[in-house]
Design a protein around this motif. Structure first.
Motif, mmCIF file in Angstrom:
data_model
loop_
_atom_site.group_PDB
_atom_site.id
_atom_site.type_symbol
_atom_site.label_atom_id
_atom_site.label_comp_id
_atom_site.label_asym_id
_atom_site.label_seq_id
_atom_site.Cartn_x
_atom_site.Cartn_y
_atom_site.Cartn_z
ATOM 1 N N GLY A 1 0.810 -1.223 0.000
ATOM 2 C CA GLY A 1 0.000 0.000 0.000
ATOM 3 C C GLY A 1 0.836 1.262 0.000
ATOM 4 N N THR A 2 0.294 2.319 0.587
ATOM 5 C CA THR A 2 0.995 3.606 0.573
ATOM 6 C C THR A 2 1.922 3.769 1.779
ATOM 7 N N HIS A 3 1.657 3.003 2.854
ATOM 8 C CA HIS A 3 2.395 3.234 4.099
ATOM 9 C C HIS A 3 3.712 2.477 4.169
ATOM 10 N N ASN A 4 3.884 1.498 3.286
ATOM 11 C CA ASN A 4 5.079 0.648 3.409
ATOM 12 C C ASN A 4 5.891 0.563 2.126
ATOM 13 N N ILE A 5 5.863 1.621 1.317
ATOM 14 C CA ILE A 5 6.637 1.560 0.064
ATOM 15 C C ILE A 5 8.129 1.391 0.349
ATOM 16 N N TYR A 6 8.569 1.906 1.490
ATOM 17 C CA TYR A 6 10.001 1.799 1.799
ATOM 18 C C TYR A 6 10.443 0.346 1.962
ATOM 19 N N LYS A 7 9.459 -0.571 2.098
ATOM 20 C CA LYS A 7 9.776 -1.985 2.319
ATOM 21 C C LYS A 7 9.927 -2.779 1.020
ATOM 22 N N LEU A 8 9.967 -2.105 -0.108
ATOM 23 C CA LEU A 8 9.976 -2.830 -1.380
ATOM 24 C C LEU A 8 11.038 -3.934 -1.437
ATOM 25 N N GLU B 1 3.140 4.018 9.997
ATOM 26 C CA GLU B 1 3.991 4.052 11.185
ATOM 27 C C GLU B 1 4.956 5.223 11.054
ATOM 28 N N GLU B 2 6.150 5.098 11.632
ATOM 29 C CA GLU B 2 7.059 6.252 11.599
ATOM 30 C C GLU B 2 7.507 6.543 10.161
ATOM 31 N N ILE B 3 8.030 7.750 9.968
ATOM 32 C CA ILE B 3 8.555 8.112 8.654
ATOM 33 C C ILE B 3 10.000 7.611 8.568
ATOM 34 N N ILE B 4 10.292 6.839 7.530
ATOM 35 C CA ILE B 4 11.650 6.289 7.396
ATOM 36 C C ILE B 4 12.473 7.203 6.483
ATOM 37 N N GLU B 5 13.599 7.688 7.009
ATOM 38 C CA GLU B 5 14.459 8.589 6.236
ATOM 39 C C GLU B 5 15.613 7.797 5.606
ATOM 40 N N ASP B 6 16.345 8.466 4.739
ATOM 41 C CA ASP B 6 17.621 7.964 4.225
ATOM 42 C C ASP B 6 17.543 6.689 3.408
ATOM 43 N N LEU B 7 16.576 6.607 2.532
ATOM 44 C CA LEU B 7 16.566 5.500 1.581
ATOM 45 C C LEU B 7 16.808 6.075 0.184
ATOM 46 N N PRO B 8 17.212 5.231 -0.767
ATOM 47 C CA PRO B 8 17.545 5.796 -2.077
ATOM 48 C C PRO B 8 16.338 6.393 -2.781
ATOM 49 N N SER B 9 16.605 7.229 -3.771
ATOM 50 C CA SER B 9 15.555 7.818 -4.594
ATOM 51 C C SER B 9 16.169 8.095 -5.957
ATOM 52 N N ASP B 10 15.354 7.916 -6.995
ATOM 53 C CA ASP B 10 15.878 8.117 -8.332
ATOM 54 C C ASP B 10 15.121 9.256 -8.989
ATOM 55 N N ARG B 11 15.807 10.350 -9.284
ATOM 56 C CA ARG B 11 15.113 11.493 -9.877
ATOM 57 C C ARG B 11 15.239 11.474 -11.388
ATOM 58 N N LYS B 12 14.146 11.839 -12.046
ATOM 59 C CA LYS B 12 14.160 11.818 -13.521
ATOM 60 C C LYS B 12 14.849 13.047 -14.087
ATOM 61 N N ILE B 13 14.628 14.202 -13.418
ATOM 62 C CA ILE B 13 15.159 15.463 -13.939
ATOM 63 C C ILE B 13 16.253 15.937 -12.999
ATOM 64 N N SER B 14 17.388 16.412 -13.580
ATOM 65 C CA SER B 14 18.526 16.708 -12.707
ATOM 66 C C SER B 14 18.375 18.040 -11.979
ATOM 67 N N ARG C 1 -4.367 7.415 2.543
ATOM 68 C CA ARG C 1 -3.038 7.981 2.835
ATOM 69 C C ARG C 1 -2.844 8.216 4.330
ATOM 70 N N GLY C 2 -3.899 8.008 5.103
ATOM 71 C CA GLY C 2 -3.748 8.067 6.558
ATOM 72 C C GLY C 2 -3.706 9.474 7.132
ATOM 73 N N ARG C 3 -3.453 9.520 8.448
ATOM 74 C CA ARG C 3 -3.447 10.814 9.159
ATOM 75 C C ARG C 3 -2.223 11.638 8.794
ATOM 76 N N GLU C 4 -2.360 12.952 9.033
ATOM 77 C CA GLU C 4 -1.273 13.877 8.716
ATOM 78 C C GLU C 4 -0.038 13.605 9.571
ATOM 79 N N ARG C 5 1.090 13.470 8.903
ATOM 80 C CA ARG C 5 2.374 13.323 9.601
ATOM 81 C C ARG C 5 3.374 14.230 8.908
ATOM 82 N N SER C 6 4.060 15.075 9.668
ATOM 83 C CA SER C 6 5.032 15.987 9.073
ATOM 84 C C SER C 6 6.432 15.433 9.244
ATOM 85 N N ARG C 7 7.262 15.639 8.227
ATOM 86 C CA ARG C 7 8.684 15.288 8.375
ATOM 87 C C ARG C 7 9.354 16.360 9.221
#
Ligand code: 5AD
Ligand code: SF4
Length: 481
Positions: A145-152, A174-187, A211-217
């Motif tokens: 779903g939307t809450h666990n994409i970091y677990k791919l 659950e908590e917001i997980i930081e510091d995982l990779p990301s691939d950007r299309k535009i530099s 998308r669940g309740r509001e959580r701020s980084r």
């Protein structure tokens, strides 16, 4: 069940804390992928099909970042070894498109039995859709779903290792997980999540449910990411959230969105800051002031109105009236005279009358939108509006929709002439799709400009004389050229 025993051993060795756990699974995946590549003598490829809003596109960048980290190579078609659909469910037609396309994947999988197919995103937060995939689309291997994409990496490893279907959907974030990779299309342009979820519960909208309740980084995480992006050459950032104006309100020591903007503005190298989406009820004077004073915040605000009728706005649970909205627009225009304003409008909400539509058309005229997304109301099960009585035949709704759209286009055309003859700064994005001797870019107010130029300009912010307004874009000339 040999695999299952092996899988349990793997789980035992995996760290419990994140992101270490995912780093562990990325390494495990990479080993498997490397081995498989040697066996078949070619790269393993992936492809994503992303539907919906900027949040979903941002999520796909994260998923692609993980896939690249574990050794998959991006393919240019769905005939790939791993294909995922990142789905949207905000309106019914988004769902129909997903299932329509999914069928074609089955034929690719027949040709390539190793192919893994995954579904994720907002639709997969709806239990009935998950059941449909489980029972009807049996060739789909991984669902999340939307809450666990970091677990791919973990989910994919499990699918590759056990060869079983993997379903992992969380009801809550659950908590917001930081510091995982990301691939950007535009530099030179990047989106940055500042918050997730939504607490507004507009009566027609399914987003708070999927998308669940509001959580701020945390602001320091956001600023660190922006600094990293600036160091990588990014000039324009888009701060993303379903409702950015309520950023930071839930922190023990609350911080406002305006304060966050001031922090982000200080990052050297970032020249343009955009943000999406603002809810009118939470847009503060402090934010207007920061926008007025800023040299970096773009002269564009997306301020969804949804309807111009007080009666409908109340039924929509929007917490403002037409007058309050228009007063806010006036305040904004006074403080930021060169602001371009865009909006979202829904036509055909349950119980809407001709008078209500006249009010909406009146707001379009008075707010003078530069553009607007107009949607036909779509009933989403589980939302309060789905239980309201609908009284309008489709033809009536379509006819009203056309009238609203006509007015939107008329006003937008006028608005988009305002800068004719002036010089504007354009961030050049690409070669023009229709004429390769020209380039395409955007002004601070988000207007599109085409002008003579070549690839050397891409990623640069340059002065352009806006010679001719063409309705929804300008034809310009590079200044001093
Ligand atoms: N029907 C039609 N439009 C909708 N939106 C959200 N939910 C619905 C719905 N059920 C529109 C709103 C929102 C935009 C992202 O999508 O206008 O601002
Ligand atoms: Fe949906 Fe309203 Fe939240 Fe926007 S603010 S995501 S329309 S509930």
């Amino acid at each position: 069940m040999e695999e299952q025993r092996g899988w349990n051993d793997i789980l035992k060795n995996a760290p419990d804390n994140e992101p270490d756990r995912q780093r562990y699974f990325m390494i495990k995946c990479r080993e498997l992928i490397e081995r498989r590549k040697r066996e078949i003598g070619r790269d393993l490829t992936f492809y994503d099909q992303t539907f919906g809003c900027q949040m979903n596109f941002k999520d796909s960048e994260k998923l692609n970042g993980i896939l690249e980290e574990i050794g998959y190579v991006k393919a240019d078609s769905e005939e790939a070894d791993f294909v995922y659909y990142n789905t949207c469910t905000v309106r019914e037609n988004a769902n129909i498109r997903v299932y329509g396309r999914l069928g074609t994947l089955k034929t690719f999988k027949k040709k390539n039995p190793e192919m893994i197919i995954a579904m994720c995103g907002c639709m997969m937060q709806e239990p009935e859709e998950v059941e449909k995939v489980r029972n009807t689309f049996r060739f789909v291997d991984v669902v999340f779903g939307t809450h666990n994409i970091y677990k791919l990496a973990e989910l994919l490893y499990r699918a590759l290792y056990t060869r079983e279907r993997v379903f992992d959907i969380w009801e809550k974030a659950e908590e917001i997980i930081e510091d995982l990779p990301s691939d950007r299309k535009i530099s030179f342009k990047a989106g940055v999540n500042i918050m997730f979820g939504c607490d507004n519960f507009c009566s027609y909208c399914i987003v708070p449910y999927v998308r669940g309740r509001e959580r701020s980084r945390r602001p320091e995480d956001i600023v660190a990411e922006v600094k990293k992006l600036a160091a990588e050459g990014v000039k324009e950032i888009m701060l993303l959230g379903q409702n950015v104006n309520s950023y930071g309100k839930k922190f023990q020591e609350p911080i406002s969105f305006a304060q966050l903007l001031r922090m982000v503005e200080k990052v050297d190298g970032i020249e343009r800051i955009r943000f999406m989406t603002s809810h009118p009820k939470d847009l503060s004077d402090e934010l207007i002031q920061v926008m007025a004073e800023s040299g970096k915040i773009c002269r564009h605000l997306h301020l969804p109105v949804q309807s111009g009728s007080d009666r409908i706005l109340k039924k929509m649970n929007r917490h403002y009236t037409k007058d309050q909205y228009l007063t806010l627009v006036e305040k904004l225009r006074k403080a930021v005279p060169d602001l371009s304003l865009t909006t979202d409008i829904i036509v055909g909400f349950p119980g809407e009358t001709e008078e209500d539509i006249q009010e909406t058309i009146d707001v379009v005229r008075k707010a003078r939108y530069d553009s607007a997304f107009t949607f036909i109301y779509s009933k989403r099960s589980g939302t309060p509006a789905a239980r309201m009585e609908e009284n309008n035949p489709d033809e009536v709704i379509h006819e009203r929709f056309d009238r609203v759209l006509q007015e939107v286009n008329r006003v937008a055309r006028e608005q988009n002439q305002k800068m004719q003859g002036e010089t504007g700064y354009v961030l050049v994005e690409s070669i023009d799709e229709k004429d390769e001797t020209m380039v395409t870019g955007r002004l601070s107010n988000n207007n599109v400009v085409h002008f003579k130029g070549d690839t050397s300009l891409i990623g640069q912010i340059v002065p352009v004389v806006l010679e001719e307004a063409k309705g929804f874009y300008y034809i310009g000339r590079l200044k001093d050229a």
